[in-house]
Design a protein around this motif. Structure first.
Motif, PDB file in Angstrom:
ATOM      1  N   SER A  95       0.842  -1.197   0.000  1.00 19.73           N
ATOM      2  CA  SER A  95       0.000   0.000   0.000  1.00 19.73           C
ATOM      3  C   SER A  95       0.874   1.244   0.000  1.00 19.73           C
ATOM      4  CB  SER A  95      -0.909   0.005   1.240  1.00 19.73           C
ATOM      5  OG  SER A  95      -1.683   1.181   1.282  1.00 19.73           O
ATOM      6  N   GLY A  96       0.429   2.255  -0.775  1.00 17.89           N
ATOM      7  CA  GLY A  96       1.148   3.530  -0.811  1.00 17.89           C
ATOM      8  C   GLY A  96       0.514   4.569   0.084  1.00 17.89           C
ATOM      9  N   LEU A 119       1.672   6.385   9.382  1.00 19.15           N
ATOM     10  CA  LEU A 119       2.257   5.456   8.421  1.00 19.15           C
ATOM     11  C   LEU A 119       1.516   5.548   7.087  1.00 19.15           C
ATOM     12  CD1 LEU A 119       2.725   2.363  10.767  1.00 19.15           C
ATOM     13  CD2 LEU A 119       4.338   4.223  10.281  1.00 19.15           C
ATOM     14  N   GLN A 120       2.261   5.599   6.018  1.00 18.38           N
ATOM     15  CA  GLN A 120       1.668   5.710   4.676  1.00 18.38           C
ATOM     16  C   GLN A 120       2.003   4.463   3.841  1.00 18.38           C
ATOM     17  OE1 GLN A 120      -0.388   8.203   3.767  1.00 18.38           O
ATOM     18  NE2 GLN A 120      -0.168   9.138   5.798  1.00 18.38           N
ATOM     19  N   SER A 138       6.401  -6.915   8.515  1.00 18.59           N
ATOM     20  CA  SER A 138       5.806  -5.667   8.006  1.00 18.59           C
ATOM     21  C   SER A 138       6.823  -4.541   8.093  1.00 18.59           C
ATOM     22  CB  SER A 138       4.563  -5.289   8.824  1.00 18.59           C
ATOM     23  OG  SER A 138       3.621  -6.346   8.832  1.00 18.59           O
ATOM     24  N   CYS A 139       6.942  -3.775   7.014  1.00 18.84           N
ATOM     25  CA  CYS A 139       7.776  -2.572   6.996  1.00 18.84           C
ATOM     26  C   CYS A 139       6.909  -1.386   6.565  1.00 18.84           C
ATOM     27  CB  CYS A 139       8.949  -2.729   6.030  1.00 18.84           C
ATOM     28  SG  CYS A 139      10.162  -3.968   6.559  1.00 18.84           S
ATOM     29  N   SER A 140       7.091  -0.255   7.239  1.00 15.44           N
ATOM     30  CA  SER A 140       6.245   0.910   6.955  1.00 15.44           C
ATOM     31  C   SER A 140       7.084   2.180   6.931  1.00 15.44           C
ATOM     32  CB  SER A 140       5.153   1.050   8.023  1.00 15.44           C
ATOM     33  OG  SER A 140       4.373  -0.124   8.120  1.00 15.44           O
ATOM     34  N   SER A 141       6.563   3.170   6.197  1.00 11.41           N
ATOM     35  CA  SER A 141       7.225   4.474   6.100  1.00 11.41           C
ATOM     36  C   SER A 141       6.166   5.576   6.107  1.00 11.41           C
ATOM     37  CB  SER A 141       8.052   4.567   4.817  1.00 11.41           C
ATOM     38  OG  SER A 141       8.536   5.887   4.621  1.00 11.41           O
ATOM     39  N   ARG A 142       6.560   6.750   6.571  1.00  9.68           N
ATOM     40  CA  ARG A 142       5.659   7.908   6.538  1.00  9.68           C
ATOM     41  C   ARG A 142       5.587   8.529   5.146  1.00  9.68           C
ATOM     42  NH1 ARG A 142       7.555  10.676  12.265  1.00  9.68           N
ATOM     43  NH2 ARG A 142       6.122   9.495  13.616  1.00  9.68           N
ATOM     44  N   GLN A 143       6.467   8.112   4.271  1.00 12.16           N
ATOM     45  CA  GLN A 143       6.479   8.620   2.892  1.00 12.16           C
ATOM     46  C   GLN A 143       5.494   7.816   2.043  1.00 12.16           C
ATOM     47  OE1 GLN A 143      10.384   8.735   1.141  1.00 12.16           O
ATOM     48  NE2 GLN A 143       9.577   8.759  -0.945  1.00 12.16           N
ATOM     49  N   LEU A 146       6.223   4.636  -1.427  1.00 10.11           N
ATOM     50  CA  LEU A 146       7.662   4.363  -1.355  1.00 10.11           C
ATOM     51  C   LEU A 146       8.006   2.972  -1.890  1.00 10.11           C
ATOM     52  CD1 LEU A 146      10.519   5.150  -0.353  1.00 10.11           C
ATOM     53  CD2 LEU A 146       9.894   4.144   1.863  1.00 10.11           C
ATOM     54  N   TYR A 147       7.147   1.995  -1.636  1.00  7.69           N
ATOM     55  CA  TYR A 147       7.500   0.611  -1.942  1.00  7.69           C
ATOM     56  C   TYR A 147       6.940   0.156  -3.297  1.00  7.69           C
ATOM     57  CZ  TYR A 147       8.580   0.621   3.064  1.00  7.69           C
ATOM     58  OH  TYR A 147       9.082   0.926   4.290  1.00  7.69           O
ATOM     59  N   THR A 148       7.678  -0.777  -3.884  1.00  6.84           N
ATOM     60  CA  THR A 148       7.291  -1.361  -5.180  1.00  6.84           C
ATOM     61  C   THR A 148       7.276  -2.880  -5.038  1.00  6.84           C
ATOM     62  OG1 THR A 148       9.570  -1.565  -5.970  1.00  6.84           O
ATOM     63  CG2 THR A 148       8.450   0.549  -6.340  1.00  6.84           C
ATOM     64  N   MET A 149       6.980  -3.559  -6.118  1.00  5.91           N
ATOM     65  CA  MET A 149       6.973  -5.013  -6.108  1.00  5.91           C
ATOM     66  C   MET A 149       8.365  -5.582  -5.813  1.00  5.91           C
ATOM     67  SD  MET A 149       4.092  -6.464  -6.276  1.00  5.91           S
ATOM     68  CE  MET A 149       4.777  -8.095  -6.519  1.00  5.91           C
ATOM     69  N   GLN A 150       9.405  -4.820  -6.142  1.00  5.05           N
ATOM     70  CA  GLN A 150      10.753  -5.287  -5.817  1.00  5.05           C
ATOM     71  C   GLN A 150      10.934  -5.377  -4.299  1.00  5.05           C
ATOM     72  OE1 GLN A 150      13.227  -6.475  -7.874  1.00  5.05           O
ATOM     73  NE2 GLN A 150      14.124  -7.038  -5.894  1.00  5.05           N
TER      74      GLN A 150
END
Length: 414
Positions: A95-96, A119-120, A138-143, A146-150
């Protein structure tokens, strides 16, 4: 350049494997590998949730920002924001904008930390061992975005490294809990055995005491009366005045005999129930002591105590009896209160006084206290003794009772 990136990634995977060695609990593992995982999947918050063996609950362990997830006791899987992943419905979650993603926010979801921490971007992959899902990484970021399928691919690789260790730790902790539970069960069984033995010894001592009372007091009185009556049978013109001392002695003897029988098995307990028996015992004991102690009995059980088994009622009465005796003899109290109540299910009996109390931290032992503890243990009740809220001594007996109860109150005072 690509080979160098792959080499760097491999080094981080190798670092995770090296750091896992020797770690013996979940929190230690998370803390030890967090910096290496950060190099693979940048994040501000990371957590690992581990499913319990019953597949109904899970526990979260966090790195980076702390939230209510890790502070919460084992939580139901049905309330987890990633329940679809833990149940195997989906193979990953990406999720973005997690704050607005309906997959994380549904009725009953424990998703408030997502909003609290802001968390975004979030990526979630399962931890699998032998094809079974034991938890999730689970990994999360406020940005945002940020994450892709990679990152999903990289997270799966990290999860594959972590899963066997978490599986082993979970099995070890379960074995430890089972061993502790077995030890506690054995200790309880041994405690009950020793308690039953002590109580049997006390009952035998009580039987001997009753026998001595009957022999030394009542039977001796009856023997004297029999001889006096035999002598009087030879007296001509027997008058009422001559019989009066005999009648008085007979009344005294009968009173003493009733007292011994009452102490052995209080008939009022059978006829009128526990509350009335306690009330009668309080009134009589205080009058016989020659003191001016005020007493009160408060019954808030709506008659529940009258539905208890006879052996349980007798044990409760004996505990109250011992507590009242101790308060009268040793507490120097001005008031004794016995309260019977229902505390969200269990039946609770409290005996309190406003006397001199017990020193703080003192280990409360003695024949009387040990007997009360043993009686409570034999009916599966808990026993507490200590200082009252303001002064004096408070004894509390809590008896499990499963029937649905309704509060009520009656107050009797003497």
């Amino acid at each position: 350049m690509l080979d160098q990136a792959r080499r760097s990634l491999f080094d981080h995977y190798l670092g995770i494997s090296r750091l896992l060695a020797g770690q013996l609990d979940f929190n230690s593992i998370i803390r030890s590998v967090a910096s290496e995982i950060m190099q693979i999947i940048p994040h501000e918050h990371m957590d690992v949730c581990i499913k319990q063996l019953d597949d109904k609950f899970h526990i979260a362990y966090e790195s980076g920002m702390e939230s209510e997830w890790s502070k919460h006791p084992p939580a139901l899987l049905t309330g987890s924001p990633i329940r679809s992943l833990l149940s195997g419905e989906v193979d990953f979650l990406l999720s973005g904008n997690a704050s607005a993603d309906p997959r994380f926010h549904f009725k009953g979801a424990f998703s408030s930390p997502i909003l609290t921490l802001g968390l975004q971007s979030r990526v979630h992959v399962p931890l699998k061992v032998h094809g079974d899902i034991i938890g999730a990484l689970s990994c999360s970021s406020r940005q945002r975005d940020l994450y892709t399928m990679q990152d999903v691919v990289d997270a799966r690789a990290v999860a594959d490294l972590l899963a066997p260790y978490f599986y082993a730790i979970r099995a070890s902790e379960q074995a430890k809990r089972s061993a502790i539970e077995e030890a506690e069960a054995n200790a309880r069984e041994e405690g009950l055995r020793l308690g039953a033995l002590r109580l049997t010894q006390e009952l035998e001592a009580e039987r001997q005491r009753i026998g001595m009372d009957l022999h030394d007091q009542t039977l001796a009185d009856i023997t004297r009366l029999t001889r006096r009556i035999e002598r009087l049978s030879h007296v001509p013109d027997l008058s009422g005045e001559m019989l009066e001392p005999v009648v008085r002695s007979l009344h005294t003897c009968m009173h003493d005999l009733r007292q011994i029988i009452e102490e052995a098995k209080p008939s009022i307990l059978q006829l009128f129930g526990l509350v009335q028996a306690i009330e009668t015992y309080l009134d009589r004991s205080i009058r016989d002591s020659g003191t001016t102690i005020e007493w009160a009995i408060v019954d808030e059980t709506q008659g529940v105590v009258d539905a208890l088994e006879e052996t349980v009622v007798i044990a409760l009465f004996r505990i109250v009896q011992e507590a009242v005796n101790n308060a009268i003899r040793h507490a120097q109290a001005d008031k004794i209160t016995v309260r019977l109540s229902i505390d969200d299910g269990p039946v609770v009996i409290e005996i309190s006084d406003d006397g001199i109390g017990m020193p703080v931290g003192e280990h409360h032992t003695g024949r009387g206290v040990d007997n009360m503890k043993t009686r409570a243990r034999l009916i599966s009740a808990s026993f507490e003794i200590g200082r009252g809220m303001q002064a004096g001594t408070r004894i509390r007996v809590t008896l499990p009772y499963e029937k649905e109860l309704v509060d009520g109150r009656s107050d009797r005072r003497g």
